[in-house]
Every structure is written in C-alpha cells, then in structure tokens.
Motif scaffolding. Structure first.
Motif, PDB file in Angstrom:
ATOM      1  N   ALA A 364       0.836  -1.213   0.000  1.00 30.01           N
ATOM      2  CA  ALA A 364       0.000   0.000   0.000  1.00 30.01           C
ATOM      3  C   ALA A 364       0.868   1.259   0.000  1.00 30.01           C
ATOM      4  O   ALA A 364       0.611   2.204  -0.756  1.00 30.01           O
ATOM      5  N   PHE A 365       1.891   1.285   0.837  1.00 27.70           N
ATOM      6  CA  PHE A 365       2.785   2.440   0.881  1.00 27.70           C
ATOM      7  C   PHE A 365       3.602   2.539  -0.407  1.00 27.70           C
ATOM      8  O   PHE A 365       3.832   3.636  -0.926  1.00 27.70           O
ATOM      9  N   ILE A 366       4.013   1.405  -0.946  1.00 25.71           N
ATOM     10  CA  ILE A 366       4.755   1.401  -2.203  1.00 25.71           C
ATOM     11  C   ILE A 366       3.913   2.008  -3.321  1.00 25.71           C
ATOM     12  O   ILE A 366       4.414   2.747  -4.180  1.00 25.71           O
ATOM     13  N   GLY A 367       2.615   1.708  -3.310  1.00 23.66           N
ATOM     14  CA  GLY A 367       1.724   2.282  -4.319  1.00 23.66           C
ATOM     15  C   GLY A 367       1.727   3.797  -4.295  1.00 23.66           C
ATOM     16  O   GLY A 367       1.666   4.449  -5.353  1.00 23.66           O
ATOM     17  N   GLN A 368       1.812   4.375  -3.096  1.00 20.43           N
ATOM     18  CA  GLN A 368       1.874   5.838  -2.975  1.00 20.43           C
ATOM     19  C   GLN A 368       3.184   6.385  -3.556  1.00 20.43           C
ATOM     20  O   GLN A 368       3.191   7.390  -4.266  1.00 20.43           O
ATOM     21  N   LEU A 369       4.280   5.693  -3.262  1.00 22.96           N
ATOM     22  CA  LEU A 369       5.568   6.131  -3.791  1.00 22.96           C
ATOM     23  C   LEU A 369       5.607   6.023  -5.314  1.00 22.96           C
ATOM     24  O   LEU A 369       6.214   6.863  -5.995  1.00 22.96           O
ATOM     25  N   ASN A 430      -7.076   8.337   5.757  1.00 24.60           N
ATOM     26  CA  ASN A 430      -7.352   7.438   4.627  1.00 24.60           C
ATOM     27  C   ASN A 430      -6.098   6.833   4.023  1.00 24.60           C
ATOM     28  O   ASN A 430      -6.138   6.313   2.904  1.00 24.60           O
ATOM     29  N   HIS A 431      -4.974   6.932   4.732  1.00 24.75           N
ATOM     30  CA  HIS A 431      -3.690   6.394   4.248  1.00 24.75           C
ATOM     31  C   HIS A 431      -3.372   6.910   2.846  1.00 24.75           C
ATOM     32  O   HIS A 431      -3.122   6.128   1.918  1.00 24.75           O
ATOM     33  N   CYS A 432      -3.380   8.206   2.727  1.00 25.75           N
ATOM     34  CA  CYS A 432      -3.041   8.827   1.444  1.00 25.75           C
ATOM     35  C   CYS A 432      -2.180  10.058   1.695  1.00 25.75           C
ATOM     36  O   CYS A 432      -2.542  10.935   2.492  1.00 25.75           O
ATOM     37  N   ILE A 433      -1.028  10.105   1.042  1.00 26.20           N
ATOM     38  CA  ILE A 433      -0.112  11.228   1.178  1.00 26.20           C
ATOM     39  C   ILE A 433      -0.688  12.438   0.445  1.00 26.20           C
ATOM     40  O   ILE A 433      -1.273  12.298  -0.632  1.00 26.20           O
ATOM     41  N   GLN A 434      -0.501  13.619   1.017  1.00 32.12           N
ATOM     42  CA  GLN A 434      -1.043  14.824   0.400  1.00 32.12           C
ATOM     43  C   GLN A 434      -0.482  15.034  -1.014  1.00 32.12           C
ATOM     44  O   GLN A 434      -1.199  15.466  -1.919  1.00 32.12           O
ATOM     45  N   ALA A 435       0.785  14.716  -1.206  1.00 31.48           N
ATOM     46  CA  ALA A 435       1.379  14.869  -2.538  1.00 31.48           C
ATOM     47  C   ALA A 435       0.657  14.007  -3.564  1.00 31.48           C
ATOM     48  O   ALA A 435       0.465  14.409  -4.717  1.00 31.48           O
ATOM     49  N   VAL A 436       0.229  12.826  -3.169  1.00 32.82           N
ATOM     50  CA  VAL A 436      -0.494  11.937  -4.083  1.00 32.82           C
ATOM     51  C   VAL A 436      -1.872  12.516  -4.392  1.00 32.82           C
ATOM     52  O   VAL A 436      -2.348  12.446  -5.533  1.00 32.82           O
ATOM     53  N   LYS A 437      -2.516  13.094  -3.398  1.00 34.72           N
ATOM     54  CA  LYS A 437      -3.801  13.754  -3.647  1.00 34.72           C
ATOM     55  C   LYS A 437      -3.639  14.882  -4.652  1.00 34.72           C
ATOM     56  O   LYS A 437      -4.470  15.061  -5.553  1.00 34.72           O
ATOM     57  N   ASP A 438      -2.568  15.635  -4.508  1.00 35.26           N
ATOM     58  CA  ASP A 438      -2.312  16.734  -5.445  1.00 35.26           C
ATOM     59  C   ASP A 438      -2.054  16.206  -6.852  1.00 35.26           C
ATOM     60  O   ASP A 438      -2.491  16.805  -7.840  1.00 35.26           O
ATOM     61  N   ILE A 439      -1.352  15.101  -6.937  1.00 35.11           N
ATOM     62  CA  ILE A 439      -1.079  14.493  -8.242  1.00 35.11           C
ATOM     63  C   ILE A 439      -2.375  14.080  -8.916  1.00 35.11           C
ATOM     64  O   ILE A 439      -2.608  14.354 -10.094  1.00 35.11           O
ATOM     65  N   GLN A 440      -3.226  13.416  -8.175  1.00 33.55           N
ATOM     66  CA  GLN A 440      -4.475  12.911  -8.742  1.00 33.55           C
ATOM     67  C   GLN A 440      -5.435  14.022  -9.121  1.00 33.55           C
ATOM     68  O   GLN A 440      -6.294  13.835  -9.991  1.00 33.55           O
ATOM     69  N   ALA A 441      -5.285  15.201  -8.498  1.00 36.22           N
ATOM     70  CA  ALA A 441      -6.183  16.316  -8.790  1.00 36.22           C
ATOM     71  C   ALA A 441      -5.624  17.274  -9.836  1.00 36.22           C
ATOM     72  O   ALA A 441      -6.355  18.137 -10.321  1.00 36.22           O
ATOM     73  N   ASP A 442      -4.361  17.128 -10.192  1.00 34.51           N
ATOM     74  CA  ASP A 442      -3.733  18.084 -11.107  1.00 34.51           C
ATOM     75  C   ASP A 442      -4.192  17.846 -12.545  1.00 34.51           C
ATOM     76  O   ASP A 442      -3.964  16.767 -13.105  1.00 34.51           O
ATOM     77  N   PRO A 443      -4.842  18.828 -13.182  1.00 34.29           N
ATOM     78  CA  PRO A 443      -5.369  18.625 -14.550  1.00 34.29           C
ATOM     79  C   PRO A 443      -4.276  18.416 -15.582  1.00 34.29           C
ATOM     80  O   PRO A 443      -4.445  17.639 -16.514  1.00 34.29           O
ATOM     81  N   ALA A 444      -3.143  19.099 -15.434  1.00 35.30           N
ATOM     82  CA  ALA A 444      -2.063  18.937 -16.407  1.00 35.30           C
ATOM     83  C   ALA A 444      -1.481  17.536 -16.338  1.00 35.30           C
ATOM     84  O   ALA A 444      -1.193  16.911 -17.370  1.00 35.30           O
ATOM     85  N   LEU A 445      -1.300  17.019 -15.136  1.00 39.56           N
ATOM     86  CA  LEU A 445      -0.755  15.669 -14.996  1.00 39.56           C
ATOM     87  C   LEU A 445      -1.719  14.621 -15.535  1.00 39.56           C
ATOM     88  O   LEU A 445      -1.292  13.586 -16.055  1.00 39.56           O
TER      89      LEU A 445
END
Length: 732
Positions: A364-369, A430-445
């Motif tokens: 699970a943690f590896i998935g975040q990385l 929810n076991h989610c890093i803030q950086a990952v949340k930002d990645i998933q919400a970024d329209p350009a990415l």
C-alpha cells in the motif's frame, strides 16, 4: 478547399472573397480565438471581419461573441477561461526571465509569462476591401492557450440556450469599434450584458457564402456568463506595458493604432510578421525545443508538493528520525527494531543483490511512492525518478510490515524524506499522502499521463504534445496532429483502450504456443520460446507479451525474426508490424561493442519485432452479417514483443528481459561499478579492453549449456551474484 481534420489550423475555406452585401456592424464585440489557426489564416479572418464592419477586439475580456475553430463545449470552455486568465497574468509584475520567445508561439509553457494573445486596437477601424494573396502561410500556429484549468476540465459544460440572434444598433457618434452596441430590445440587452457566446467559424463561412448573416444559435458551441473571470479589468490601459511584455510582443505583434496614412494593409503587416516568425523559428534546433519544453514543465511544477526536491516536514511529521524517538512511541512501536535482513546490515544498495518477492507486506505504501515517481517522470525529473525507484525497490525487499520511521531510514536508498512520507501516510485517516492527492487532482498531470499511456509515446513526447502541440486529449491528437504522428503512435491512439486491457496468463501462454509453432516450422523442433517479463515473475495479468526465441545453432537465429513475423502475418495473427529490427543480425550476432552502445539502449540491442496481435478465433469467424459482410473480429488487439537471442548469450537476454525495471538497472550498475563490465542483453564486455566476457561458457563446446535456465544461472554466478528466482526480482 476543405478543412483537413488531421492537420492543425483552418485553410482557405474560411476566408473567401469579401462580400460587400454583408454587414457585420450589428454584431456585438467580436474576438477570434487563435487556437488551431495558422497565423496567416487568423489575420485573414480578422481582416475579413473588420472589412465587413464587425466590432473586432483584441482583448477577450471585452468580447461578447467569440469565433473559434472548435466544436466541443469543453474545449471552448477551456480556451475561453485560459484566454481570460492570460490577460490577467500579463498585467501582473512577475519574473518572466525563463520565458522562451524563440518559438514564436503563445504556448502552454508561457501561460503565466506572456501578455494577452491579442492587444486591442484603439481608434476607428476602417473598412478594408483588400484583395487577398493566394500564397498561404505554411506555418501552423498550435498556440492553444488552454492549460491548468482548476477542476473545470472535469465538470460538465453549461447547457446551451437557444435564444434569438443578437440585435444591436450603432450610434453615429461612436468613436470606438470596441464599444458594445446598444441593443434594440431588453432581451438583447440582457444577452449582451450577461453572456459570452462561442461560435464555430463555420458561421462566418456560411454567412459569407450565402451573403446573409446566419443564425448564431445554429453554430453555437458554448456560452457562459460575462465577465469571463472574476476580478478582470476590461481596460488594459490601466496597467502599463512592462519591458517583458514588450519583449514578448513579437509572438503576436499587433499594431495598437491604425494610421490612415499607413500604406501597409493589415494583411501586408501580417505577412511580414509571418515571414519574420518563420525565419526566426528556422534557427531553433531540436535541442533548444527540448530545453524549452523542459523549462516549461519546470515552471509549471517546480512549486508543487509532488515535485519539490526538499519538502518541509509538516507539523505532524517527526522532527528527528532516530532508532528510538517519541514519535515511535506515539506510533505504538517498541524501541527495538525487528531483526534486520543481511542486505540491510551490509548496506547493499543494488537490488540485484537481494530477494524482492511479490507481493510486499508494504504494498500500500509502495503504491503511494509509485504515484509520486510517475509524476516525477512526467515532469522531467530524472534524478527524482531514479531516487524513488531505488527507495521503492528497497521497501519492496523489506520482509516485514514497516511500523516505524526508524525502519525506513535503516533501509539502503531510503532517506529522511521517505521516512516523512511514511509517517504522513501512516497517520493520515485514509492512508493517502497529500502529494499523491495533489497528483491525482492536477489537470495537467492527468493529460500528460493519458498521453504517456499511448503506445509509442514516452514522457518526453508526452510533454511535447502538451506544451508544444497544445493537445489536451486524444481527440485533439486525431483532429489536429494525426499526420504528424509516427506509425507506432497512430496505432497506439487507434487501439488506446484495448492496449490498456490486461492479458490473463492463459492468453499469454496461448500466444507463446502459436509463435513457437511457427518458429519451429521455419527452423526445427529445437527452437526455444521463452515467456519473460511480468509473466515469468509471476504476475496474474500482463500489460503485453514478451517472448524470446533462441536456438542452439547460432546460424538458425540470424534473420529469424523477419521470417517468423511474415509467417504469423499470413495466418492473420499479426495485424500490424510496427518495428522490426535486425540490429544483432547485421553485426554478426556478436555482443554489442562497448564503445558503440548508445546512452539509454538498455536491453534493446537484439533483433526484435514489436507487433499488434489479435486472436483469430471467435464465434463469428467465417460468417457474414445480413449485408453479406464478414463478421468483425471482437477480440482485443494485444502488444507482443518478439526478441531473438543467439544461444551464446541467451542467459543475459533472459536475465535482463525477465527482471523488474530497477533490477535490470541495478544489474548494469553493479556490472559497471563492481566488476568493471558493460552488461547488455546481447552479452557482457570488459569496459577497458572491450573484450567479450563469456559468462555462459559457450566458447568450449564441452561446457555449453543445453538449457537456457542453466545459462541464466551462469550469468549470476559469473557476476558473483546469488541467483534470484524470477519471482524474487519484483522491484516495482
């Protein structure tokens, strides 16, 4: 001439000869979107509008009617908002030192660094009756200014209302064509005051062709409330032009005053500008273009949480990371760590020196990385990609479920930053890093990732599509850039959804059996067909199929890939052959010379074919539909790589193509740093002398391997590495 849907821009179709019977002075203020228009076409359309009396503006914030070469509401919304935002950015005091003006384009890279795409003209614009030159500008302006729309991309476009046409009257005392005309009815006044309408350019074309103004609603793409963007001042003169604006103004050079005594027409000035742009762009090399795109990505993502090289620990993160800390007691962990594996105690940094089974207890943690690593890849941070790959491989090899940050920092390749991320992950609800949340919400990415998932498109090309071509989805690629794609990329777009489907193990085995049958029919029964990649590592599903063909006789593998592909094509299994390389055959199937190895060649120096595969067995095979047409094969298309390895180095090929990406990388690093060798799928050479290292003991016929598995084991043995089973090489 017609519109070419596979090339950028609109051609002569939109600018027929001026019709003096058409009066566009009754329109509200008009703006022409530059998106998907060649520079010459843009100027012709603007000249056409002013020639027919239309109140043209070069500031989208003043516009009530927007004409554009677009057909979709979502695209119109993006262009409208970004054009408005660009106008705001141009008036801010920002540091534009990194803005590239060499391309002559208003691009995504300069979204926050350039003045508005169009600057308004002051004074009355006279009607022009110019005769248009037949020579067209060849350069297409792909300056779609849409970019980072905050969550707007994911929302549905507003419903389009079908009201009446604009009806306005002009005042004889008006001294500016930029002023919105006084409407003739309260309904029209309400429309003009509160709405901005985006209309397809076909409206202008049809109106000119029929010499009658067509109903705007029939060509309406999108409409929204006015003003376009909260806080925008409609008067650009309230902010003085900065030196940077003057420097960047050559991108869309416009005259702010039209002098009656000026002998040059608008078209002549546009033509001169286009020639200047073409001359300037001719000096831009591919290297400069690459650097320009890289700089753009850096500007867009440098301050994001998922790309920051040094992240400040949040208040919830432990201030110190020691083997026994207060934070560890808060995490409910005892002061003593579990018994560390030998590779941890010895600080063995190469993943090829340890066992990495799948699944890991820390999956699970590896998935975040991994999410952060992909973001680093897409944002052109190669160092970050390598660093995260090393950390992921180390965490994946750790045999226990990690409980504390002290365990993290004890792992080779993991530093305090990874420990901070683990602490944040473990303590988040929810076991989610803030950086990952930002990645998933970024329209350009989101766009970059979709481009990256196209077969034949790497991270560099994805950034080029986004920043240079200004493409935002697959439809943009098809409509505006199809002919500029390579054949591999065209197939990748065509079968995009099918290629994302995973292959179960049974289907992989079935494909391998068919390939082996054809290869043995060509040579003999001693042909070996080895399934490598994720399948051999034990994955339940695979993204593609990687097969290695080999034969004990070296002459049997020379040119074999071409023969096998032709045979499979005849039976219909292969629908497209995208790449067919005979690199190894051309050099006599010798191990790649040390000094000729290009950077990044990896394990791709053998003969190989990249093909599209489709199972020919389906219920409707041989049958026809009610119209007498053959029933279409419903089976999905698959990606298959067929690699040919001579027997003398088959162990190197199997070891390389079987292992996970980081395991492969570390095999090369270990060979270089520890042994002084160059490891390649075609064999191993000594770096100093270039001498071939016969790890598999093929030179002496008495010691040659009769089994490719033994050959692979000899590769590990010859490199002084403990042999790792395929399922122990899942480094992520």
């Amino acid at each position: 001439m017609a519109v070419d849907s596979h090339n950028n821009g609109v051609i002569e179709k939109h600018v027929p000869c001026i019709s003096q019977n058409l009066d566009l002075s009754i329109l509200p203020t008009v703006y022409v979107l530059p998106a998907h228009l060649a520079l010459g076409d843009l100027h012709k359309i603007e000249n056409k509008l002013t020639g027919l009396g239309a109140p043209l503006t070069y500031d989208i914030r003043e516009a009530r009617l927007v004409l554009g070469n677009i057909t979709k509401p979502r695209r119109a919304k993006l262009e409208l908002l970004q054009a408005a935002k660009l106008g705001v950015k141009a008036n801010e005091s920002l540091n534009y030192s990194n803005t590239s003006s060499k391309t002559g384009r208003v691009s995504e890279t300069s979204l926050s660094a350039l003045p508005p795409t169009k600057r308004r003209r002051s004074g009355e614009i006279e009607t022009q009756s110019a005769t248009y030159a037949s020579t067209e500008t060849k350069e297409h302006d792909t300056s779609t200014v849409g970019s980072q729309v905050e969550a707007e991309d994911d929302k549905c476009a507003e419903p389009i209302s079908h009201g009446s046409n604009f009806q306005v009257s002009t005042s004889p005392n008006s001294d500016s064509s930029r002023s919105v005309k006084v409407p003739t009815s309260p309904q029209a006044h309400e429309d003009l005051a509160n709405l901005v309408k985006v209309v397809n350019l076909k409206w202008l074309e049809d109106s000119l062709r029929l010499t009658d103004m067509q109903r705007i609603e029939e060509y309406l793409v999108y409409e929204t409330e006015f003003p376009l963007f909260d806080g925008i001042s409609a008067d650009p003169e309230s902010s003085a032009t900065t030196p940077v604006q003057a420097k960047a103004s050559h991108v869309t050079e416009r005259s702010t005053q039209v002098d009656d005594k000026d002998s040059k027409s608008i078209l002549e000035r546009a033509k001169a500008e286009a020639e200047s742009r073409n001359k300037h762009n001719g000096y831009i090399s591919k290297l400069a273009k690459r650097d320009h795109i890289a700089a753009a990505a850096k500007r867009d993502f440098s301050s994001r949480s998922f790309t920051s090289s040094i992240s400040k620990p949040s208040s919830s993160q432990p201030p110190h990371l020691r083997h026994q800390t207060t934070s560890e007691h808060e995490e409910g962990v005892s002061g003593s760590l579990p018994a560390m594996p030998d590779w941890v105690l010895r600080n063995q940094i190469y993943s090829c020196q340890r066992s990495t089974p799948f699944p890991s207890p820390n999956e699970a943690f590896i998935g975040q990385l991994k999410e952060i690593r992909v973001a680093r890849l897409l944002t052109n941070d190669d160092i970050g990609v390598r660093a995260y790959s090393t950390s992921i491989a180390s965490v994946a090899a750790y045999p226990y479920e990690i409980q504390s940050t002290a365990e993290i920092v004890s792992l080779p390749g993991c530093d305090h930053k990874i420990a901070h991320l683990f602490h944040e992950w473990k303590n988040s609800p929810n076991h989610c890093i803030q950086a990952v949340k930002d990645i998933q919400a970024d329209p350009a990415l989101k766009v970059l990732r979709q481009m990256y998932e196209i077969w034949g498109v790497g991270a560099t090309t994805a950034r080029e599509f986004y920043y240079d071509k200004q493409w935002r989805d697959l439809d943009d690629i098809v409509e505006f850039g199809w002919n500029s794609l390579s054949r591999v990329q065209q197939i990748g777009v065509k079968y995009y959804d099918e290629f994302l489907l995973k292959l179960p193990r049974a289907e992989v085995e079935a494909i391998a059996e068919i390939v082996k049958r054809h290869a043995r029919e060509i040579v003999d029964e001693r042909i070996e067909c080895i399934i490598v990649g994720g399948y051999r590592r034990g994955k339940s599903e695979s993204g593609d199929v990687d097969l290695i063909l080999s034969h004990p006789e070296q002459s049997a593998t020379a040119g074999l890939v071409d023969k096998v592909v032709r045979s499979l094509e005849k039976e219909g299994w292969i629908t497209h052959t995208l790449i067919l390389n005979l690199t190894n055959t051309k050099r006599g199937q010798e191990t790649l010379p040390y000094m000729s190895l290009k950077k990044g060649a990896g394990f791709d120096t053998l003969d190989k074919a990249l093909v599209v595969w489709q199972d020919q067995n389906h219920p409707g095979k041989g049958s026809t539909d009610k119209y007498g047409m053959p029933i279409k094969n419903p089976n999905p298309h698959r990606r298959v790589d067929i690699i040919i390895s001579p027997w003398r180095t088959v162990g190197c090929a199997v070891a390389g193509w079987t292992s996970g990406t980081t395991f492969q990388r570390d095999l090369r690093r270990y060979a270089k740093k520890v042994k002084g060798w160059k490891f390649d799928s075609s064999g191993v050479r000594e770096r100093g002398s270039g001498r071939w290292i016969d790890l598999e003991r093929w030179t002496d016929p008495k010691t040659r391997c009769t089994d490719w598995k033994d050959a692979e084991r000899r590769v590990f043995e010859g490199m002084d590495l403990e042999y790792r089973e395929p399922w122990e090489r899942c480094t992520g």
